[in-house]
Design an enzyme around this catalytic site. Structure first.
Site, PDB file in Angstrom:
ATOM      1  N   ARG A 287      -7.947   6.355  14.593  1.00  0.00           N
ATOM      2  CA  ARG A 287      -8.656   6.761  15.822  1.00  0.00           C
ATOM      3  C   ARG A 287      -9.036   8.232  15.768  1.00  0.00           C
ATOM      4  O   ARG A 287     -10.040   8.650  16.365  1.00  0.00           O
ATOM      5  CB  ARG A 287      -7.805   6.438  17.041  1.00  0.00           C
ATOM      6  CG  ARG A 287      -6.486   7.189  17.125  1.00  0.00           C
ATOM      7  CD  ARG A 287      -5.481   6.485  18.016  1.00  0.00           C
ATOM      8  NE  ARG A 287      -4.987   5.254  17.413  1.00  0.00           N
ATOM      9  CZ  ARG A 287      -4.117   4.422  17.985  1.00  0.00           C
ATOM     10  NH1 ARG A 287      -3.656   4.695  19.189  1.00  0.00           N
ATOM     11  NH2 ARG A 287      -3.724   3.335  17.371  1.00  0.00           N
TER      12      ARG A 287
ATOM     13  N   ASP B  27      -3.750   4.538   3.266  1.00  0.00           N
ATOM     14  CA  ASP B  27      -2.986   5.000   4.423  1.00  0.00           C
ATOM     15  C   ASP B  27      -1.492   4.824   4.168  1.00  0.00           C
ATOM     16  O   ASP B  27      -0.961   3.731   4.258  1.00  0.00           O
ATOM     17  CB  ASP B  27      -3.400   4.214   5.670  1.00  0.00           C
ATOM     18  CG  ASP B  27      -2.640   4.666   6.914  1.00  0.00           C
ATOM     19  OD1 ASP B  27      -2.076   5.782   6.887  1.00  0.00           O
ATOM     20  OD2 ASP B  27      -2.622   3.909   7.899  1.00  0.00           O
TER      21      ASP B  27
ATOM     22  N   LYS C  70       4.830   4.405   6.441  1.00  0.00           N
ATOM     23  CA  LYS C  70       4.950   2.959   6.554  1.00  0.00           C
ATOM     24  C   LYS C  70       6.054   2.456   5.625  1.00  0.00           C
ATOM     25  O   LYS C  70       6.325   3.058   4.587  1.00  0.00           O
ATOM     26  CB  LYS C  70       3.633   2.283   6.135  1.00  0.00           C
ATOM     27  CG  LYS C  70       2.430   2.588   7.007  1.00  0.00           C
ATOM     28  CD  LYS C  70       1.195   1.922   6.431  1.00  0.00           C
ATOM     29  CE  LYS C  70      -0.056   2.246   7.227  1.00  0.00           C
ATOM     30  NZ  LYS C  70      -0.055   1.576   8.536  1.00  0.00           N
TER      31      LYS C  70
END
Length: 470
Positions: A317, A236, A243
């Site tokens: 999600r 990710d 990030k």
């Protein structure tokens, strides 16, 4: 993935001498003398042995041979990790355990096996410490084997474990138990799981969805159905909402939810529990590219809801949502998802306590009680109705992030709840799936939190009192 070799570490067959590890709760010279002789007792005391939980000391016994003393806590505080330092703390050779009657040997065997775990790439020398058990506990060994599998997958470098690799690893783990495993990709995936596809658009390593079906050999056609869903984001980057380097460092572990439910599914199958099981994994990589999802994209989910992408780093999600929708369509007795979903959960509870939320109080309380019993704890947060409107979008049915900077673990679960049918008993587990440092039985790296608790809670969750004794 590497072969685990657990059957060589805990064995019912040994050649040569077998040393003894004595579990004790006292450092009294008199009582230690009765166990290892006067010389050994003095040696232990002089070495600073206090019988603290998990403390290990090697001493000469009355015959002059090397033996060991292991400190034990009170019976109500014994967990597998009391025994987690043995595999690396004992000299090479064969060892057996001498324990008080109030200690469950299966707990000790599990702890020894978890402490024997190592993750290495390539060939390595086998562990030289072996635990002799006349009849090794099969559940403890299968549980350890399943946890080892999950740890291996989390620890694998992301360049060696992409979405397809994870999907094939799941297939390889479950098909030996006669599970029907299907790997979905391409146009079929885009049609059935549009949110998963949208997350995976940015990577050349295309997404995969694993769907597995299994029934125990004694399961009737109307046996309870347990449905498991796992987030399998193999790496990710955060996508366009990228990030920082520090936040990306451990993101190979973002498939820890998938590793956890795969390990649990394998354990259930290995124990041939009389239930029906479905497992779904969303295997994907969240990357940055010209084809990656963008902030403010709007995507129509499997259940028809439109979702605005408020943040591309809230991708987990999205991966779970379509899988939860499909799982709900079968109206399972219980639906459990596991995901490394939010930093908010870690801020609230740290690395060792997975967050649990759900729409059925009895189910959640059963998991909490089981976690306490087997020393594999959860902590509950509420599905707080007052925060639902924080997920509103001006252009879609809902946003994938909250409009407020609070309660991130709760709002993530509230998002997921929109994809679960109201009559399905559902629990969401937000896990860290990692050990930041090495402790006995818990080496630094990937960790399968909650597996022992979920397994112990299955009779309660599924309404089958004798499930684990069948």
């Amino acid at each position: 993935m590497r072969a685990n070799g657990l059957e060589c570490i805990v064995t019912g067959r040994v050649k040569g001498p077998v040393g003894v590890v004595h579990g004790v709760r006292t450092a009294s010279t008199g009582e230690l003398t009765a166990i290892v002789g006067a010389t050994g007792a003095r040696f232990a005391v002089d070495a600073g042995f206090t019988a603290a939980s998990g403390q290990l000391v090697l001493v000469p016994d009355a015959s002059g041979d090397v033996t060991a003393l292991l400190g034990l806590p009170s019976p109500d505080r014994i967990d597998p990790f009391v025994f987690g330092g043995l595999a690396k703390g004992l000299p090479k050779g064969n060892w057996t355990l001498s324990l008080p009657d109030d200690v469950d040997r299966s707990v000790a065997v599990l702890g020894f096996a978890l402490g024997a775990y190592r993750y290495v790439l390539g060939e390595t020398k086998p562990l030289q410490v072996h635990l002799y058990e006349k009849k090794p506990d099969s559940l403890a060994l299968e549980m350890a084997q399943s946890i080892w599998l999950g740890r291996d997958l989390i620890n694998a470098p992301a360049n060696l474990l992409g979405p397809e690799d994870l999907a094939k690893a799941a297939q390889a783990a479950l098909e030996p138990f006669d599970a029907k495993v299907k790997i979905i990709k391409g146009k079929a995936l885009e049609a059935a799981y549009p949110l998963v596809a949208h997350v995976g658009n940015g990577s050349e390593r295309r997404p995969r969805v694993v769907v597995a079906h299994w029934a125990g050999s004694k399961a009737k056609k109307d046996a309870p159905l347990l449905s498991l869903v796992g987030k399998g984001v193999c790496f990710d980057s955060g996508g366009y909402d990228i990030k920082p380097a520090s936040g990306m460092l451990r993101m190979k572990k973002d498939m820890g939810g998938a590793a956890t439910v795969l390990a649990l599914a394998r354990l259930i199958m290995a124990q041939d529990l009389p239930l029906r099981l479905e497992m779904r994994l969303g295997c994907v990589e969240n990357s940055v590219s010209g084809t990656a999802m963008r902030p403010l994209d709007v995507v129509t989910a499997r259940n028809g809801l439109t979702v605005e992408i408020g943040n591309t780093d809230a991708e987990g999600r999205l991966v779970l949502a379509d899988l939860l929708t499909e799982a709900s369509e079968a109206h399972p007795t219980a639906l459990i998802d596991v995901a490394t979903l939010t930093g908010a959960a870690r801020v609230a509870l740290g690395p060792d306590l997975p967050v649990v939320l759900g729409n059925n109080d009895a189910m959640v309380e059963g998991l909490l009680e089981a976690g306490k019993t087997v020393s594999d704890p959860f902590w509950r947060l509420p599905l707080w109705d007052g925060y639902r409107h924080w997920l509103k979008s001006s252009v879609a049915d809902l946003n994938n992030i909250s409009s407020k900077p609070f309660a991130g673990a709760i709002t993530a679960a509230l998002f997921l709840e929109r994809f679960v049918e109201s009559d399905v008993h559902w629990t969401h587990i937000d896990s860290y799936a990692w050990n930041d440092s090495t402790r006995p039985g818990r080496p630094e790296g990937g960790e399968i939190l909650g597996l022992r608790a979920i397994y112990a809670a299955l009779p309660h969750v599924l309404g089958m009192t004798d499930l684990l004794n069948s």
